[in-house]
Design a protein around this motif. Sequence first.
Motif, short mmCIF file in Angstrom:
data_model
loop_
_atom_site.label_atom_id
_atom_site.label_comp_id
_atom_site.label_asym_id
_atom_site.label_seq_id
_atom_site.Cartn_x
_atom_site.Cartn_y
_atom_site.Cartn_z
N LYS A 48 0.79 -1.28 0.00
CA LYS A 48 -0.07 -0.02 0.00
C LYS A 48 0.97 1.21 -0.04
CE LYS A 48 -3.71 -2.46 2.66
NZ LYS A 48 -4.15 -2.44 3.92
N LEU A 49 2.25 0.98 0.26
CA LEU A 49 3.17 2.29 0.53
C LEU A 49 3.68 2.94 -1.00
CD1 LEU A 49 4.94 1.07 3.62
CD2 LEU A 49 3.13 2.69 3.57
N ASP A 50 3.77 4.18 -0.86
CA ASP A 50 4.42 4.71 -2.18
C ASP A 50 5.68 3.93 -2.61
OD1 ASP A 50 2.60 6.50 -2.25
OD2 ASP A 50 3.91 8.13 -1.31
N GLY A 51 6.00 3.85 -3.87
CA GLY A 51 7.20 3.14 -4.22
C GLY A 51 6.73 1.55 -4.47
N PHE A 52 6.36 0.98 -3.49
CA PHE A 52 6.11 -0.41 -3.66
C PHE A 52 4.76 -0.79 -4.45
CE2 PHE A 52 8.27 -0.09 0.75
CZ PHE A 52 9.40 -1.20 0.24
N LYS A 53 3.81 0.30 -4.06
CA LYS A 53 2.63 0.06 -4.99
C LYS A 53 2.64 0.20 -6.54
CE LYS A 53 0.93 4.64 -3.84
NZ LYS A 53 -0.29 5.11 -3.07
N GLU A 54 3.85 0.72 -6.93
CA GLU A 54 4.21 0.91 -8.41
C GLU A 54 4.69 -0.12 -9.16
OE1 GLU A 54 3.51 4.09 -9.43
OE2 GLU A 54 3.33 4.63 -7.28
N TYR A 55 4.92 -1.28 -8.31
CA TYR A 55 5.78 -2.70 -8.94
C TYR A 55 4.58 -3.69 -8.63
CZ TYR A 55 9.81 -0.08 -9.24
OH TYR A 55 10.73 0.95 -9.73
N PRO A 56 4.57 -4.77 -9.28
CA PRO A 56 3.59 -5.96 -9.16
C PRO A 56 4.09 -6.56 -8.01
CG PRO A 56 4.93 -6.18 -11.20
CD PRO A 56 5.41 -4.88 -10.53
N LYS A 57 2.82 -7.31 -7.18
CA LYS A 57 3.19 -7.95 -6.07
C LYS A 57 3.98 -8.95 -6.15
CE LYS A 57 -0.60 -7.52 -2.85
NZ LYS A 57 -1.96 -8.11 -2.53
N GLU A 58 4.41 -9.62 -7.23
CA GLU A 58 5.45 -10.58 -7.37
C GLU A 58 6.79 -10.11 -6.96
OE1 GLU A 58 2.92 -9.72 -10.08
OE2 GLU A 58 1.85 -11.34 -9.28
N CYS A 59 7.05 -8.89 -6.91
CA CYS A 59 8.31 -8.41 -6.65
C CYS A 59 8.58 -8.66 -5.22
CB CYS A 59 8.51 -6.85 -6.85
SG CYS A 59 8.52 -6.27 -8.56
N PHE A 60 7.72 -9.05 -4.41
CA PHE A 60 7.89 -9.30 -2.77
C PHE A 60 8.27 -10.81 -2.74
CE2 PHE A 60 5.10 -5.62 -2.56
CZ PHE A 60 5.84 -4.82 -1.71
N GLU A 61 9.34 -11.24 -2.12
CA GLU A 61 9.73 -12.43 -2.14
C GLU A 61 10.03 -12.81 -0.58
OE1 GLU A 61 12.92 -13.91 -4.62
OE2 GLU A 61 12.30 -12.78 -6.19
N THR A 62 9.57 -14.19 -0.21
CA THR A 62 9.87 -14.48 1.08
C THR A 62 10.59 -15.68 0.70
OG1 THR A 62 7.52 -14.00 1.61
CG2 THR A 62 8.61 -15.36 3.03
N TRP A 63 11.60 -15.73 1.63
CA TRP A 63 12.67 -16.74 1.88
C TRP A 63 12.65 -17.56 2.94
CZ3 TRP A 63 17.34 -13.98 -0.41
CH2 TRP A 63 17.24 -13.40 -1.83
N GLU A 64 12.18 -18.71 3.07
CA GLU A 64 12.23 -19.60 4.21
C GLU A 64 13.73 -19.86 4.53
OE1 GLU A 64 10.94 -23.81 5.54
OE2 GLU A 64 9.44 -22.80 4.40
N MET A 65 14.18 -19.43 5.97
CA MET A 65 15.36 -20.12 6.14
C MET A 65 15.33 -20.47 7.62
SD MET A 65 17.04 -18.30 4.20
CE MET A 65 18.85 -18.16 4.54
N GLN A 66 16.38 -21.42 8.01
CA GLN A 66 16.66 -22.00 9.05
C GLN A 66 17.74 -21.25 10.15
OE1 GLN A 66 14.62 -24.81 10.28
NE2 GLN A 66 13.48 -24.31 8.32
N VAL A 67 17.37 -20.87 11.34
CA VAL A 67 18.21 -20.42 12.27
C VAL A 67 19.34 -21.38 12.52
CG1 VAL A 67 18.54 -19.21 14.50
CG2 VAL A 67 16.50 -18.88 13.21
N ASP A 68 20.62 -20.87 12.55
CA ASP A 68 21.61 -21.39 13.13
C ASP A 68 22.12 -22.67 11.93
OD1 ASP A 68 21.89 -20.13 15.45
OD2 ASP A 68 20.79 -21.55 16.59
N VAL A 69 21.90 -22.39 10.78
CA VAL A 69 22.33 -23.33 9.69
C VAL A 69 22.86 -22.52 8.48
CG1 VAL A 69 21.22 -24.95 8.09
CG2 VAL A 69 20.24 -24.97 10.04
N ASP A 70 24.08 -23.06 8.00
CA ASP A 70 24.87 -22.22 7.25
C ASP A 70 23.99 -22.76 5.92
OD1 ASP A 70 26.86 -21.73 8.99
OD2 ASP A 70 27.99 -23.31 8.45
N PHE A 71 23.65 -21.63 5.25
CA PHE A 71 22.94 -21.85 3.97
C PHE A 71 23.65 -21.43 2.46
CE2 PHE A 71 21.79 -17.85 5.10
CZ PHE A 71 21.56 -17.00 4.07
N ALA A 72 24.92 -20.49 2.63
CA ALA A 72 25.34 -20.24 1.45
C ALA A 72 26.74 -19.81 1.76
CB ALA A 72 24.58 -18.69 1.16
N TRP A 73 27.47 -19.63 0.71
CA TRP A 73 29.01 -19.45 0.69
C TRP A 73 29.72 -20.27 1.43
CZ3 TRP A 73 29.46 -15.82 -3.04
CH2 TRP A 73 28.45 -15.04 -3.26
#
Length: 169
Positions: A48-73
């Motif tokens: 609903k906020l300025d800027g964000f409403k100018e782009y499709p909702k698909e621009c929002f991404e949710t990434w599920e992560m596990q705490v205390d787990v190395d996931f990258a690099w």
Amino acid sequence: MKNAVNKTMYLLYHIYEYGDNKEHENIKMLGIYSSEERALDAVERYYKLDGFKEYPKECFETWEMQVDVDFAWKEGFTNSYEIERDFELLTICFNEWLNIKETPQDSWEREKYYNALCEIHEKVYSISDVKELAEYIQQIWMKRFGDKSKNFYEYIKIAGKIQKSLSIV
């Protein structure tokens, strides 16, 4: 001390590409949530906020992560200078192998050749066995150029030279 159970969290990002050819990317981390439902509620608030409403909702991404787990690099990283240097060394190896007397930069002007090099460069670090790398190079060369003039020993030679030049072995 008892081991803590891994907890799931949800990272919310707003991501979009821009530029004439969408060559740039803008990434905003918006929050960390304890449930996917809470992250999706946040999407509704942000949308609903300025800027964000100018782009499709698909621009929002949710990434599920596990705490205390190395996931990258997990194996470290390479900076862009090292990637460019390695691509140049790869090109030099192929130019010598093919008896091409030009600079790597001139070689990159030939789109078909450049794309073949890119495809090989993308996999070169994940293949440590010289025979397997030779088979991969042969496969790319056959697919892109239909070149049957080289025997498998020649592919072994270029694979070994690449591994040595890029310090893979």
